[in-house]
Scaffold this active site. Structure first.
Site, short mmCIF file in Angstrom:
data_model
loop_
_atom_site.label_atom_id
_atom_site.label_comp_id
_atom_site.label_asym_id
_atom_site.label_seq_id
_atom_site.Cartn_x
_atom_site.Cartn_y
_atom_site.Cartn_z
N HIS A 249 0.81 -1.22 0.00
CA HIS A 249 0.00 0.00 0.00
C HIS A 249 0.84 1.27 0.00
O HIS A 249 1.94 1.31 0.55
CB HIS A 249 -1.02 0.00 1.14
CG HIS A 249 -0.48 -0.04 2.53
ND1 HIS A 249 -0.12 1.09 3.23
CD2 HIS A 249 -0.25 -1.08 3.37
CE1 HIS A 249 0.29 0.74 4.44
NE2 HIS A 249 0.22 -0.57 4.56
N ASP B 238 -0.05 4.37 1.19
CA ASP B 238 -0.20 5.34 2.28
C ASP B 238 0.54 4.93 3.53
O ASP B 238 0.88 3.76 3.73
CB ASP B 238 -1.68 5.57 2.60
CG ASP B 238 -2.38 4.31 3.12
OD1 ASP B 238 -2.11 3.22 2.59
OD2 ASP B 238 -3.20 4.43 4.05
N GLU C 150 -4.86 2.15 2.66
CA GLU C 150 -4.98 0.92 3.45
C GLU C 150 -5.08 1.22 4.93
O GLU C 150 -5.82 0.55 5.66
CB GLU C 150 -3.78 0.01 3.17
CG GLU C 150 -3.85 -1.36 3.82
CD GLU C 150 -3.25 -1.45 5.23
OE1 GLU C 150 -3.38 -2.51 5.86
OE2 GLU C 150 -2.67 -0.45 5.70
N GLU C 151 -4.34 2.22 5.38
CA GLU C 151 -4.27 2.49 6.82
C GLU C 151 -5.60 2.95 7.41
O GLU C 151 -5.79 2.88 8.62
CB GLU C 151 -3.18 3.55 7.09
CG GLU C 151 -1.76 3.08 6.80
CD GLU C 151 -1.25 2.04 7.79
OE1 GLU C 151 -1.98 1.74 8.76
OE2 GLU C 151 -0.14 1.54 7.60
N ASP D 61 3.17 -6.79 3.70
CA ASP D 61 2.78 -5.77 4.67
C ASP D 61 2.98 -6.24 6.10
O ASP D 61 2.41 -5.68 7.04
CB ASP D 61 1.31 -5.39 4.43
CG ASP D 61 0.89 -4.11 5.13
OD1 ASP D 61 1.77 -3.32 5.49
OD2 ASP D 61 -0.32 -3.91 5.31
N HIS E 124 4.20 2.83 12.74
CA HIS E 124 3.28 3.93 13.08
C HIS E 124 3.86 4.92 14.07
O HIS E 124 3.10 5.71 14.65
CB HIS E 124 1.93 3.42 13.62
CG HIS E 124 1.14 2.61 12.64
ND1 HIS E 124 -0.19 2.31 12.82
CD2 HIS E 124 1.48 2.04 11.46
CE1 HIS E 124 -0.62 1.60 11.80
NE2 HIS E 124 0.39 1.41 10.96
#
Length: 410
Positions: free
Chosen positions: A79, A81, A176-177, A199, A381
């Site tokens: 992904h 993002d 995706e997030e 991922d 994150h």
């Protein structure tokens, strides 16, 4: 391979692709389309075919089969993002060669230190090359490590035609997030029988179980009155939100749970006396417990509304994705082939449930069974996010070996 991985990865992370849950657009931020267009150019440069990007930022490309065998079409996805938890703007990746097992000062001025005392898994990376943040942003290894690994693997296969493989499709997806990645993903156009998201986290991770997931947006409507004359009149919306949260089991939060344990997670709470808004995410592997958690949230909202009056509590509860195990177990051989690929590369597969979600969870329910393979990153994150270059090499090699094994078994 190392040099190419490092060059591509450090380029991609400098593009701010943080998604935005408040946006109704797709992609939700312009940086995602910027990266999508960069990848389209690079896919064409390395010799991929049928390279496309649509108006929503979904990139797709094909590596044609180089074998006479009838091999099922497989796909690899990552992904575009990055997470909303911390800024992804002005990412300055730091490269630490031959890590010595000691503290890494990420930012001297802000006293941000990546320490094995706080993150004991750093001991696994002695002698490795670590790529970290500068202590002010996230890194974006989730999931730009995955993007990089797919790009380098495809380039390697193109330049090594002696490695036989079937048709391979790759895709890079937006948002995706925030759970929207597969919303506009055209499974039929992608045309793969099976796929894999790159991922996952540390070396060896292999996942085909995910949470059942829901989000709860709660608005508390109070009544603001001058404090001097507020008796029996004021209703404090912030205190209503606090009262709501007091009904949530304290030990059923992310910081107290692991493995197959579910949780409630208060993501945000803001407001004033007149109005407050809270956002929770609800997660559980067991579908029955998942339903029970949603019911509990709804019952708290109902109880407080009965206490404070009609319209005082507004609840919007929505399902986000479901446990993909149900869709992958009937084709478990696609997990087994990755395990075999890892073992061929002296990697011990670490099969565990995903305490999170991937595009694969939703794609599996759209008819494309999609387990998740490690990308190599740690501490996603946040400002302590990092990835070992050697783990990225291994992830790239797994992609190549999976493609080879699919061809070999036919």
């Amino acid at each position: 391979m190392k040099e190419e991985l490092l060059k591509r990865f450090t380029k991609y992370v400098k593009v701010d692709t943080q998604s935005n849950e408040e946006s109704k657009a797709c992609p939700t931020t312009p940086g995602q389309m910027e990266l999508a267009n960069i990848l389209v150019t690079e896919l064409k440069e390395i010799g991929m075919q049928e390279v496309t990007v649509d108006e929503f930022g979904y990139v797709m490309a094909t590596l044609p089969s180089n074998t006479t065998k009838e091999v099922p079409v497989i796909g690899f996805l990552a992904h575009l993002d990055t997470a909303t938890d911390l800024t992804g703007k002005n990412v300055q990746p730091q490269v630490h060669e031959n890590y010595d097992g000691k503290d890494i000062v990420l930012n001297k001025d802000l006293n941000v230190v990546l320490s094995p005392k706080q993150f004991p898994e750093l001991a696994d990376y002695n002698g490795k090359t670590l790529i970290t943040t500068d202590g002010t942003t996230l890194l974006g290894a989730d999931d730009k490590a995955g993007i990089t690994e797919i790009m380098v693997a495809m380039n390697h296969l193109i330049n090594h035609p002696e490695i036989k493989h079937g048709k391979i499709r790759v895709a890079f997806t937006p948002d995706e997030e925030i759970g929207r990645g597969p919303e506009r993903f055209d499974v039929e156009a992608f045309g793969a029988k099976y796929a894999y998201t790159m991922d996952g986290g540390p070396l060896g991770e292999l996942e085909y179980e995910s949470f059942n997931a829901a989000g709860a947006k709660i608005t508390f409507n109070g009544n603001s009155v001058h404090p001097g004359t507020a008796k029996n009149k004021m209703v404090n919306a912030v205190k209503m939100a606090m009262e709501f949260n007091a009904h949530i089991p304290k030990d059923e939060a992310p910081e107290y749970t692991e493995g197959y344990e579910g949780f409630y997670h208060l993501i945000s709470l803001n407001g004033d006396v007149e109005q407050a808004k809270a956002y929770y995410i609800i997660r559980d592997f067991d579908h029955l417990k998942f339903v029970e958690r949603k019911t509990h949230i709804a019952s708290i909202a109902k109880e407080l509304e009965e206490k404070y009056g009609e319209g005082s509590v507004e609840l919007k509860l929505n399902d986000q994705y479901y446990n993909m195990r149900e869709k992958i177990e009937p084709v478990k051989e696609i997990v087994d082939i990755v395990s075999a690929a890892m073992r061929n590369l002296d990697i011990e597969p670490k099969i565990s449930p995903i305490r999170g979600g991937t595009d694969g969870a939703q794609l599996s329910y759209k008819g494309l069974p999609t387990p998740n393979i490690f990308g190599g990153g740690e501490n996603f994150h946040g400002k302590f996010e990092y990835v070992a270059l050697e783990s990225m090499v291994k992830a790239t090699e797994v992609i190549i070996e999976v493609a080879r094994l699919f061809e070999e078994k036919e």
